[in-house]
Scaffold this active site. Structure first.
Site, PDB file in Angstrom:
ATOM      1  N   CYS A 149     -53.995 -72.530-109.268  1.00 23.03           N
ATOM      2  CA  CYS A 149     -54.406 -73.472-108.219  1.00 23.03           C
ATOM      3  C   CYS A 149     -53.222 -74.365-107.852  1.00 23.03           C
ATOM      4  O   CYS A 149     -53.245 -75.576-108.042  1.00 23.03           O
ATOM      5  CB  CYS A 149     -55.594 -74.303-108.709  1.00 23.03           C
ATOM      6  SG  CYS A 149     -56.448 -75.207-107.404  1.00 23.03           S
ATOM      7  N   GLU A 158     -47.806 -83.642-124.950  1.00 17.65           N
ATOM      8  CA  GLU A 158     -48.442 -84.266-123.789  1.00 17.65           C
ATOM      9  C   GLU A 158     -47.537 -85.321-123.156  1.00 17.65           C
ATOM     10  O   GLU A 158     -47.450 -85.425-121.929  1.00 17.65           O
ATOM     11  CB  GLU A 158     -49.778 -84.895-124.200  1.00 17.65           C
ATOM     12  CG  GLU A 158     -50.882 -83.902-124.482  1.00 17.65           C
ATOM     13  CD  GLU A 158     -51.255 -83.083-123.262  1.00 17.65           C
ATOM     14  OE1 GLU A 158     -51.394 -83.670-122.168  1.00 17.65           O
ATOM     15  OE2 GLU A 158     -51.414 -81.859-123.403  1.00 17.65           O
ATOM     16  N   CYS A 207     -58.510 -66.765-109.268  1.00 15.96           N
ATOM     17  CA  CYS A 207     -59.123 -67.939-109.889  1.00 15.96           C
ATOM     18  C   CYS A 207     -60.561 -67.659-110.311  1.00 15.96           C
ATOM     19  O   CYS A 207     -61.361 -67.142-109.515  1.00 15.96           O
ATOM     20  CB  CYS A 207     -59.090 -69.112-108.916  1.00 15.96           C
ATOM     21  SG  CYS A 207     -59.797 -70.630-109.595  1.00 15.96           S
ATOM     22  N   CYS A 232     -56.114 -67.958-104.891  1.00 13.44           N
ATOM     23  CA  CYS A 232     -57.570 -68.076-105.026  1.00 13.44           C
ATOM     24  C   CYS A 232     -58.225 -66.790-105.539  1.00 13.44           C
ATOM     25  O   CYS A 232     -59.223 -66.855-106.259  1.00 13.44           O
ATOM     26  CB  CYS A 232     -58.185 -68.480-103.684  1.00 13.44           C
ATOM     27  SG  CYS A 232     -57.679 -70.130-103.132  1.00 13.44           S
TER      28      CYS A 232
END
Length: 367
Positions: free
Chosen positions: A205, A37, A215, A212
């Site tokens: 995205c 991370e 998605c 789209c």
């Protein structure tokens, strides 16, 4: 839209189509999740794929990282940029060992008290490793959620970002029944949900021309329904860029050693080894004369090709000047602080990317 609908769509999509083969996935080890991370902040996955295994090979656990010297940590980090991450990484490892007995805290609230771990990173660790029901809100997730919700609040305004945090929390998967002694709600779907939001932002995205049709949120995405997904997220405040010119003095000894000094603990390249930096050529000449007297002048110096190094909000125009120093001669450290690092040592030092670039190029030109 209900929170179950959005969360279930994300979880289902992630398990079928999300990323599953990254080296920091498929683990509940908070050390590995935390390391990934931190590395992934402001850094492409393709770059981290190279650094992550090398870092783990040298520091396989938090104890090994805590025992290391900061210079070695910075050396392995060299090239990833945003070096405050490496300094905080080292400080965090030491605090985990000293204050938590070598075990990472199990809640996002406690994780966020550690150096370099912000709210979203803490939530990611707690979600992946401990199934805590807590929202993340990194750049990719902000993009996914603001589009799905058509959230038009200006994220440059703190109150609007807090409002988005609240909405993100409302959309979390349903928590499992509380276990005895469990201080925070958890959900077995949290790892897949958190990863799914990250994957959607990274692969579907996108900032420009989002895919789209691929998605899972397309049927319920309000921005897509209005035909303007690229309008979101809204952020009016822009970073103000400025340019600086730095002159770099590369002193080379008779056996390939170079004179390096540690940068101040605050500012660009804080705490890292660097060539001495001057604001202009005149300052470089004065510094050289003060440090070495009349023994060396710039007459024999090699002025290298200037180049641009781009930072987040600053453009550095770097002008390296290379000068060979006779054997037995060293700068006065009270005038030009630093130390000689041999040709077998400086390649492993914690060097900023452009400084390493200059040294590697000049070392190659000298052979």
């Amino acid at each position: 839209m209900t929170m179950e609908t959005l969360a279930q769509r994300v979880v289902r999509w992630q398990r079928a189509h999300g990323r599953h083969d990254l080296p920091w996935q498929n683990t509940r080890d908070p050390y590995r999740v935390w390391l990934s991370e931190i590395m992934l902040q402001q850094t492409q996955v393709s770059t981290v794929l190279d650094y992550f295994p090398r870092f783990l090979a040298r520091f396989p656990d938090v104890a090994a990282l805590a025992q290391a010297e900061q210079d070695e940590v910075l050396g392995l980090w060299s090239g990833l940029g945003y070096y405050s991450r490496a300094r905080n990484l080292h400080a965090c490892a030491r605090q985990v060992m000293s204050a938590h007995g070598g075990a990472f805290p199990r809640s996002a609230e406690a994780l966020a008290t550690l150096p370099g771990i912000g709210r979203s990173t803490a939530a990611a660790i707690a979600s992946f490793c401990f199934e805590e029901q807590v929202a993340i809100l990194d750049g990719n997730v902000k993009r996914v959620l603001t589009r799905a919700l058509a959230f038009d609040g200006d994220l440059a305004v703190a109150a609007e970002e807090r409002r988005l945090w609240a909405l993100a929390t409302d959309l979390l998967p349903v928590a499992a029944p509380s276990e005895p002694g469990q201080a925070w709600p958890r959900s077995p779907d949290m790892p897949a949900y958190t990863q799914g939001l990250m994957d959607l932002g990274a692969t579907v995205c996108s900032t420009r021309k989002p895919s789209c049709l691929l998605c899972p949120l397309q049927p319920i995405c309000r921005a897509q329904a209005a035909g303007e997904p690229e309008r979101y997220p809204v952020r009016t405040r822009k970073l103000k860029r400025r340019a600086e010119r730095w002159w770099l003095l590369l002193l080379q000894g008779a056996h390939g050693e170079v004179w390096l000094q540690q940068r101040p603990q605050k500012g660009i390249w804080a705490g890292m080894d660097s060539l001495p930096v001057f604001e202009d050529e005149a300052g470089l000449k004065l510094g050289l004369q003060a440090a070495l007297g009349c023994a060396v002048t710039l007459d024999s110096a090699q002025v290298l090709e200037p180049f641009l190094h781009v930072l987040t909000h600053r453009d550095l125009y770097l002008h390296p000047v290379c000068l060979r120093v006779p054997a037995g001669l060293s700068p006065q450290v009270d005038v030009l602080p630093g130390r000689w690092l041999g040709a077998d040592v400086w390649p492993t030092a914690g060097l900023p990317t452009p400084i390493r670039k200059v040294l590697v190029q000049q070392a190659g030109a000298s052979t």
